[in-house]
Design a protein around this motif. Structure first.
Motif, PDB file in Angstrom:
ATOM      1  N   GLU A  73       8.391  14.418   5.015  1.00 32.64           N
ATOM      2  CA  GLU A  73       7.064  13.671   5.378  1.00 32.64           C
ATOM      3  C   GLU A  73       7.157  13.630   7.094  1.00 32.64           C
ATOM      4  O   GLU A  73       8.117  13.463   7.764  1.00 32.64           O
ATOM      5  CB  GLU A  73       6.930  12.346   4.826  1.00 32.64           C
ATOM      6  CG  GLU A  73       6.818  12.355   3.376  1.00 32.64           C
ATOM      7  CD  GLU A  73       6.841  10.963   2.825  1.00 32.64           C
ATOM      8  OE1 GLU A  73       6.835  10.027   3.527  1.00 32.64           O
ATOM      9  OE2 GLU A  73       6.829  10.721   1.433  1.00 32.64           O
ATOM     10  N   ALA A  89       1.975  21.026   7.843  1.00 32.87           N
ATOM     11  CA  ALA A  89       1.695  21.254   6.593  1.00 32.87           C
ATOM     12  C   ALA A  89       2.072  22.693   6.015  1.00 32.87           C
ATOM     13  O   ALA A  89       2.211  23.122   4.727  1.00 32.87           O
ATOM     14  CB  ALA A  89       0.025  20.817   6.229  1.00 32.87           C
ATOM     15  N   LYS A  94       4.523  16.736   3.659  1.00 33.90           N
ATOM     16  CA  LYS A  94       3.535  15.924   3.371  1.00 33.90           C
ATOM     17  C   LYS A  94       3.254  14.997   4.306  1.00 33.90           C
ATOM     18  O   LYS A  94       4.033  14.734   5.343  1.00 33.90           O
ATOM     19  CB  LYS A  94       3.730  14.739   2.328  1.00 33.90           C
ATOM     20  CG  LYS A  94       2.909  13.767   1.955  1.00 33.90           C
ATOM     21  CD  LYS A  94       3.005  12.808   0.957  1.00 33.90           C
ATOM     22  CE  LYS A  94       2.073  11.808   0.352  1.00 33.90           C
ATOM     23  NZ  LYS A  94       2.424  10.812  -0.724  1.00 33.90           N
ATOM     24  N   ARG A  96       1.657  11.941   6.597  1.00 32.10           N
ATOM     25  CA  ARG A  96       1.392  10.562   6.308  1.00 32.10           C
ATOM     26  C   ARG A  96       0.716  10.059   7.565  1.00 32.10           C
ATOM     27  O   ARG A  96       1.242  10.104   8.770  1.00 32.10           O
ATOM     28  CB  ARG A  96       2.537   9.515   6.254  1.00 32.10           C
ATOM     29  CG  ARG A  96       3.545   9.922   5.013  1.00 32.10           C
ATOM     30  CD  ARG A  96       2.956   9.551   3.949  1.00 32.10           C
ATOM     31  NE  ARG A  96       2.586   8.207   3.586  1.00 32.10           N
ATOM     32  CZ  ARG A  96       3.479   7.617   3.351  1.00 32.10           C
ATOM     33  NH1 ARG A  96       4.627   7.593   3.116  1.00 32.10           N
ATOM     34  NH2 ARG A  96       2.931   6.058   3.352  1.00 32.10           N
ATOM     35  N   GLN A 348      -3.298  16.494  -0.674  1.00 32.86           N
ATOM     36  CA  GLN A 348      -2.360  15.298  -1.147  1.00 32.86           C
ATOM     37  C   GLN A 348      -3.635  14.408  -1.341  1.00 32.86           C
ATOM     38  O   GLN A 348      -3.841  13.537  -0.418  1.00 32.86           O
ATOM     39  CB  GLN A 348      -1.470  15.034   0.133  1.00 32.86           C
ATOM     40  CG  GLN A 348      -1.987  15.121   1.346  1.00 32.86           C
ATOM     41  CD  GLN A 348      -0.826  14.780   2.529  1.00 32.86           C
ATOM     42  OE1 GLN A 348      -0.027  15.582   2.579  1.00 32.86           O
ATOM     43  NE2 GLN A 348      -0.601  13.765   2.862  1.00 32.86           N
ATOM     44  N   GLU A 351      -3.796  10.643  -0.074  1.00 32.84           N
ATOM     45  CA  GLU A 351      -4.228  10.047   1.139  1.00 32.84           C
ATOM     46  C   GLU A 351      -5.632   9.781   1.700  1.00 32.84           C
ATOM     47  O   GLU A 351      -6.133   9.038   2.291  1.00 32.84           O
ATOM     48  CB  GLU A 351      -3.614  11.031   2.045  1.00 32.84           C
ATOM     49  CG  GLU A 351      -2.021  11.151   2.374  1.00 32.84           C
ATOM     50  CD  GLU A 351      -1.289   9.921   2.939  1.00 32.84           C
ATOM     51  OE1 GLU A 351      -2.215   9.445   3.935  1.00 32.84           O
ATOM     52  OE2 GLU A 351      -0.477   9.622   2.484  1.00 32.84           O
TER      53      GLU A 351
END
Length: 382
Positions: A73, A89, A94, A96, A348, A351
């Motif tokens: 992350e 990415a 991932k 955040r 994702q 999000e």
């Protein structure tokens, strides 16, 4: 028409381009590359610098260098350019997203810690408009959780935090020399490696995953494929162009400072302090604001990279853009919140449901005014 940006030429670019041609090495990592890299290392006390074809490439180098893997992350502001997130990415991380401050588009340092998990590999500190993030807070979080701090200093050349240059705090930092930046070479960037343990591998990644640079220095008899990498080097022609800009950095910054301070003085009511912008231009900007409600303005100068206005609603911003366009002035908005992007919805989707009202407000309501070296002269001539 007064453009939003006009790339500045110092006058030495043609001379240095001709010199690069005469030297006979145009592919990168030659005479002018070394001059540019040394300039930053010596002027700003950076670690090892690597010129790249863009800030995007510099960030992608960083992702490779840190071995970002699927499942990792990375914390990134929602209000930033796509490259700040895309570079990680691409490696499967991932993203955040952290919220902006209520009163400034930069990331809210107080909201970073709650996003940290055992999977967090890095924090990307984007210095929006060259205004520094609170590097004390971010460095403390980096140390506390053993997370790598990366500076996205795309807009932050010659900007400082407590007397120390931005780009010298994180283990890695990325700069942009796109034509819209304070100094430029059309397209270009740079990765700064402040961790000595990462320098040797960074050079291999920079040279397409090979140890060619060591061969050219005469350290080895032949080169080979050692690691992942790509074609990240900036050409010598662009490096020559950039060096002409760097030699004039102080003058460029001084001119941009005067323009930024004129905007700030005018919109804060200190109209007797105008230095370089024609009053007729500033009056036009103000005249076009009539009937559009209360408008806020950028109050932190950073490195004088940009000056923004902040409208209450998106439709008021659009009305102002149209009014200025009709008067021959081009003003533009900025980033769209990445957490609401089509890619994140698909990549994702959890999000996408996050509520980041500050980031969304800046996406909808922020407008940048023209700010470039020749602006006062163009206004007088037009």
């Amino acid at each position: 028409m007064i453009p939003f940006n006009k790339p500045y030429l110092t006058g030495a670019e043609q001379e240095y381009l001709s010199k690069a041609v005469a030297l006979g090495k145009l592919s990168g990592n030659g005479h002018f590359t070394q001059l540019c890299q040394s300039f930053f290392e010596e002027q700003f006390d950076f670690g090892k610098c690597f010129l790249t074809t863009s800030c995007t490439d510099a960030l992608e180098m960083a992702a490779l260098l840190l071995d970002i893997q699927p499942g990792d992350e990375v914390i990134v502001p929602a209000f930033t350019f796509v490259s700040s997130a895309n570079a990680f990415a691409l490696r499967g991380a991932k993203i955040r997203f952290v919220e902006s401050k209520a009163d400034f588009p930069g990331l809210d340092e107080a909201k970073v810690e709650k996003l940290i998990s055992e999977k967090t590999k890095a924090i990307v500190a984007v210095h929006y408009a060259g205004v520094p993030c609170d590097m004390d807070v971010l460095q403390q979080l980096s140390d506390k959780y053993n997370i790598i701090l990366i500076e996205d200093a795309a807009q932050a050349v010659s900007s400082f935090y407590k007397g120390k240059a931005l780009g010298s705090f994180g283990k890695l930092a990325a700069f942009s020399f796109h034509e819209t930046k304070n100094v430029h070479c059309g397209e270009g960037g740079m990765l700064v490696v402040n961790d000595p343990q990462l320098i040797k591998r960074a050079e291999v990644i920079w040279e397409k995953g090979t140890d060619r640079a060591a061969l050219f220095r005469g350290e080895i008899a032949k080169y080979g494929w050692k690691d992942l990498g790509s074609s990240f080097l900036l050409s010598e022609l662009q490096a020559a162009f950039l060096f002409a800009q760097l030699e004039n950095l102080a003058g460029i910054q001084s001119r941009r400072k005067a323009i930024w301070e004129d905007y700030s003085a005018w919109f804060s009511g200190k109209k007797d302090q105008i230095q370089v912008l024609p009053l007729s231009f500033l009056q036009l900007l103000e005249e076009c604001m009539k009937g559009l409600g209360e408008v806020g303005f950028q109050t932190q100068p950073g490195n004088y990279h940009l000056f923004y206005m902040l409208f209450e609603y998106a439709d008021l911003r659009q009305e102002y853009i149209q009014r200025l366009k009709e008067k021959g002035v081009l003003a533009v908005f900025h980033y769209q919140s990445l957490h609401k992007s089509e890619f994140i919805q698909n990549y994702q989707p959890e999000e996408f449901v996050r509520h980041l009202p500050n980031s969304d407000r800046f996406s909808d309501c922020l407008l940048r005014l023209p700010l470039f070296y020749q602006l006062p002269n163009l206004l007088v001539e037009s």
